[in-house]
Scaffold this motif. Structure first.
Motif, PDB file in Angstrom:
ATOM      1  N   LEU A  40       0.825  -1.212   0.000  1.00  0.00           N
ATOM      2  CA  LEU A  40       0.000   0.000   0.000  1.00  0.00           C
ATOM      3  C   LEU A  40       0.856   1.258   0.000  1.00  0.00           C
ATOM      4  N   PHE A  41       1.830   1.303   0.909  1.00  0.00           N
ATOM      5  CA  PHE A  41       2.653   2.508   1.019  1.00  0.00           C
ATOM      6  C   PHE A  41       3.568   2.654  -0.192  1.00  0.00           C
ATOM      7  N   GLY A  42       4.107   1.513  -0.685  1.00  0.00           N
ATOM      8  CA  GLY A  42       4.954   1.576  -1.868  1.00  0.00           C
ATOM      9  C   GLY A  42       4.195   2.084  -3.071  1.00  0.00           C
ATOM     10  N   ALA A  43       2.913   1.645  -3.194  1.00  0.00           N
ATOM     11  CA  ALA A  43       2.099   2.123  -4.305  1.00  0.00           C
ATOM     12  C   ALA A  43       1.839   3.615  -4.189  1.00  0.00           C
ATOM     13  N   LEU A  44       1.684   4.109  -2.967  1.00  0.00           N
ATOM     14  CA  LEU A  44       1.431   5.533  -2.773  1.00  0.00           C
ATOM     15  C   LEU A  44       2.685   6.364  -3.002  1.00  0.00           C
ATOM     16  N   SER A  45       3.817   5.880  -2.488  1.00  0.00           N
ATOM     17  CA  SER A  45       5.040   6.683  -2.547  1.00  0.00           C
ATOM     18  C   SER A  45       5.883   6.403  -3.788  1.00  0.00           C
ATOM     19  N   GLY A  46       5.731   5.203  -4.378  1.00  0.00           N
ATOM     20  CA  GLY A  46       6.536   4.844  -5.535  1.00  0.00           C
ATOM     21  C   GLY A  46       7.996   4.607  -5.217  1.00  0.00           C
ATOM     22  N   SER A  47       8.302   4.408  -3.929  1.00  0.00           N
ATOM     23  CA  SER A  47       9.696   4.269  -3.517  1.00  0.00           C
ATOM     24  C   SER A  47       9.860   3.055  -2.627  1.00  0.00           C
ATOM     25  N   ALA A  48      10.720   2.130  -3.016  1.00  0.00           N
ATOM     26  CA  ALA A  48      10.989   0.954  -2.201  1.00  0.00           C
ATOM     27  C   ALA A  48      11.753   1.322  -0.938  1.00  0.00           C
ATOM     28  N   VAL A  49      12.689   2.251  -1.062  1.00  0.00           N
ATOM     29  CA  VAL A  49      13.482   2.668   0.096  1.00  0.00           C
ATOM     30  C   VAL A  49      12.595   3.354   1.130  1.00  0.00           C
ATOM     31  N   ALA A  50      11.706   4.244   0.665  1.00  0.00           N
ATOM     32  CA  ALA A  50      10.800   4.934   1.586  1.00  0.00           C
ATOM     33  C   ALA A  50       9.887   3.941   2.290  1.00  0.00           C
ATOM     34  N   ALA A  51       9.384   2.945   1.552  1.00  0.00           N
ATOM     35  CA  ALA A  51       8.512   1.934   2.149  1.00  0.00           C
ATOM     36  C   ALA A  51       9.266   1.118   3.194  1.00  0.00           C
ATOM     37  N   ALA A  52      10.480   0.685   2.863  1.00  0.00           N
ATOM     38  CA  ALA A  52      11.266  -0.108   3.813  1.00  0.00           C
ATOM     39  C   ALA A  52      11.545   0.668   5.091  1.00  0.00           C
ATOM     40  N   ALA A  53      11.829   1.954   4.948  1.00  0.00           N
ATOM     41  CA  ALA A  53      12.117   2.780   6.120  1.00  0.00           C
ATOM     42  C   ALA A  53      10.871   3.055   6.947  1.00  0.00           C
ATOM     43  N   ALA A  54       9.786   3.472   6.277  1.00  0.00           N
ATOM     44  CA  ALA A  54       8.572   3.860   6.993  1.00  0.00           C
ATOM     45  C   ALA A  54       7.886   2.666   7.644  1.00  0.00           C
ATOM     46  N   ILE A  55       7.649   1.612   6.884  1.00  0.00           N
ATOM     47  CA  ILE A  55       6.914   0.461   7.400  1.00  0.00           C
ATOM     48  C   ILE A  55       7.798  -0.363   8.338  1.00  0.00           C
ATOM     49  N   GLY A  56       9.065  -0.518   7.985  1.00  0.00           N
ATOM     50  CA  GLY A  56       9.967  -1.282   8.841  1.00  0.00           C
ATOM     51  C   GLY A  56      10.129  -0.662  10.218  1.00  0.00           C
ATOM     52  N   SER A  57      10.315   0.654  10.269  1.00  0.00           N
ATOM     53  CA  SER A  57      10.477   1.317  11.560  1.00  0.00           C
ATOM     54  C   SER A  57       9.187   1.304  12.363  1.00  0.00           C
TER      55      SER A  57
END
Length: 434
Positions: A109-126
Motif C-alpha cells: 500500500l505505502f509503496g504504491a502511494l510513494s513509488g519508492s521501495a526505500v521509503a517503504a522499507a524505512a517507513a513500514i519497517g520502523s
C-alpha cells in the motif's frame, strides 16, 4: 571493429571507474566522453556529449520524477504510513505470523502511494519493528520480510521507475506501464506472503487479537484518504484527465493537504522533506543526463545492433536468449541501482526483446522486476541496507533469511517473462496497448 572498439572503451572505462569508487553518474559521463573521443575530434566530442546530456533531461514528462519523489517524502513524514499499517493489521491479523503479513501488505500500500521501495522499507519497517520484537519475532525474519516486500512499490503504480523507462524506451505509454505493473506487483506481494506464512507456521509466530467491526471501520476510515491518492492519480492518468507529470503535481498537492490535515508536518519537517527531495532529484537527473550521452554514443557506434546480433547468434532458441538476458539483469542488479540500470540497459536489451517478439510494455515489467530483486541483494542493494538499518540487524543475519524469497521472486520473474498475459492482460483489456 568500430562497435567492438566502442564496447571495449565504453564498458571498460565505466567498470574501471565504478569499481574504483567513482559515482555511477560520473562514471557514465566520463566513459561516454572517452568513447566519443575515440571516434570524434575533441571539439566535436565535447559539443555533442554536452548537447545530448542537456537534451536528455529537457523533457516535460521527466518533471514527474521530482514531483513523485516529493510526494513520497511527504507521505513518509506526514503520518500516512502508520494509518496504512493499522489497516493492514486489521486485514491480515488473524493469519499466523500476522505482523509479517501486515508488513507485506503495508509495503504494498505505502509503496504504491510513494513509488519508492526505500521509503517503504524505512517507513513500514520502523513502524513495525518494535511491535514484532514485543511479539517474539526473530528480528532477522522481520527484516527479511520487510526487505523482500518493500520493492512492490516499484511495480504497483504510480512509480517513477515506469516513467524513467517510458522516457528511455522512446515514449512507451505511461498509462499502459502503470496498468501492466498491477498484476506482477500484487503477485510479488503474494509470493512473499506465502513464503512468510510457511516460516511463521514453522516458528509458531502468533496471530493478533480479532478487532471488532466498529474498530475495523474506524481504522478503514482513517486510511481511506491516503488510499484515495491511488485512485485519483492513477485513475486520472489512465483515463486521460491529466498527464503523468500533472498527476505527480496532483499527488504533491494531495499529500501536502493531507499531511497538514493530520497535523503531522511541521515547518522543520517540511524543510527536511524539500531538502531530501532536491538532493534525490539532483542525483536522478544527473544520472539521466549522463545516460543520455551514453545512449547517443552507443547509437552512433552501433553498439546495440552489434550486441543484438551477437546474442541472437549465440543460440537459435528465444528461450535461451531470454534466460541469458535475465541472468545478465540479475547480475547487474547486485551492484547497480534501478534507475541507472534502466537507463543503461534499456537501449541495449529492448531491441533484442522486440526482435524476439516481446512487447516493450512487457519488457519494461521484466526489467523493473529484475531490478526489484537487485534492490534486496548485496553488495549494493539499497533496500537491503535500509531494511537492516531500521531493524538494527546485521546484513549477515538477514541474507540467509532472504534466500527463500530470492527463489520465489526469480520464479515470478520467469513467469512474467514467459507469460505475457501477466503484464499485458490488464492494459490490453483497457485498450492501452498499441
Amino acid at each position: 571493429m568500430g562497435a567492438l572498439t566502442a564496447v571495449a572503451v565504453l564498458f571498460g572505462a565505466f567498470f574501471v571507474l565504478l569499481f574504483a569508487g567513482v559515482p555511477i553518474s560520473v562514471s557514465l559521463g566520463i566513459a561516454s566522453f572517452a568513447t566519443a573521443l575515440a571516434f570524434l575530434p575533441w571539439d566535436d566530442a565535447t559539443y555533442v556529449i554536452g548537447q545530448q546530456m542537456n537534451v536528455g533531461i529537457e523533457s516535460f514528462s521527466l518533471l514527474a520524477v521530482p514531483l513523485f519523489i516529493l510526494a513520497g517524502n511527504l507521505m513518509n513524514t506526514g503520518g500516512i504510513a502508520r494509518r496504512l499499517v493499522d489497516l493492514a493489521l486489521v486485514a491480515v491479523g488473524r493469519v499466523p505470523g500476522a505482523l509479517a503479513h501486515t508488513n507485506v501488505l503495508a509495503n504494498m500500500l505505502f509503496g504504491a502511494l510513494s513509488g519508492s521501495a526505500v521509503a517503504a522499507a524505512a517507513a513500514i519497517g520502523s513502524t513495525l519493528h518494535e511491535r514484532q520484537q514485543k511479539a517474539g519475532y526473530d528480528p532477522a525474519f522481520g527484516a527479511a520480510v520487510n526487505v523482500a516486500s518493500a520493492p512492490t512499490g516499484l511495480l504497483i503504480p504510480p512509480t517513477t521507475a515506469a516513467i524513467v523507462y517510458s522516457t528511455v524506451a522512446g515514449g512507451v505509454s505511461v498509462s499502459a506501464l502503470f496498468m501492466a505493473g498491477y498484476v506482477p506487483g500484487v503477485l510479488l506481494g503474494v509470493v512473499i506472503m506465502v513464503i512468510a506464512f510457511a516460516s511463521a507456521r514453522r516458528e509458531r509466530y502468533p496471530k493478533v487479537e480479532r478487532v471488532g467491526a466498529a474498530e475495523a471501520f474506524r481504522v478503514l476510515l482513517r486510511a481511506v484518504p491516503g488510499l484515495l491518492l491511488i485512485v485519483v492519480v492513477v485513475g486520472g492518468i489512465v483515463f486521460g484527465v491529466f498527464t503523468a507529470t500533472e498527476g505527480a503535481a496532483v499527488a504533491v498537492l494531495y499529500t501536502l493537504v493531507l499531511s497538514l490535515a493530520y497535523r503531522s508536518l511541521s515547518w522543520a519537517a517540511l524543510k527536511d522533506v524539500v531538502t531530501r527531495t532536491v538532493v534525490a532529484t539532483g542525483i536522478v537527473m544527473f544520472l539521466i543526463a549522463a545516460s543520455a550521452g551514453m545512449s547517443w554514443v552507443m547509437a552512433y557506434t552501433g553498439i546495440p545492433a552489434a550486441i543484438t546480433q551477437a546474442l541472437l547468434s549465440v543460440a537459435d532458441s528465444s528461450v535461451v536468449i531470454l534466460v541469458l538476458m535475465l541472468v545478465l539483469l540479475l547480475v547487474v542488479g547486485t551492484f547497480m541501482d534501478i534507475t541507472p540500470a534502466i537507463l543503461i540497459f534499456t537501449p541495449i536489451l529492448l531491441p533484442i526483446a522486440e526482435e524476439l517478439g516481446m512487447d516493450p510494455v512487457q519488457f519494461g515489467m521484466v526489467l523493473i522486476l529484475a531490478m526489484c530483486i537487485g534492490t534486496m541483494t548485496p553488495p549494493v542493494g539499497s533496500v537491503l541496507f535500509v531494511g537492516t538499518g531500521v531493524s538494527g540487524v546485521s546484513i549477515e543475519r538477514v541474507v540467509p533469511k532472504l534466500l527463500p524469497y530470492f527463489v520465489g521472486l526469480v520464479l515470478l520473474l520467469l513467469a512474467v517473462t514467459f507469460v505475457p498475459a501477466l503484464s499485458l492482460g490488464l492494459p490490453g483489456v483497457m485498450g492501452l496497448l498499441d
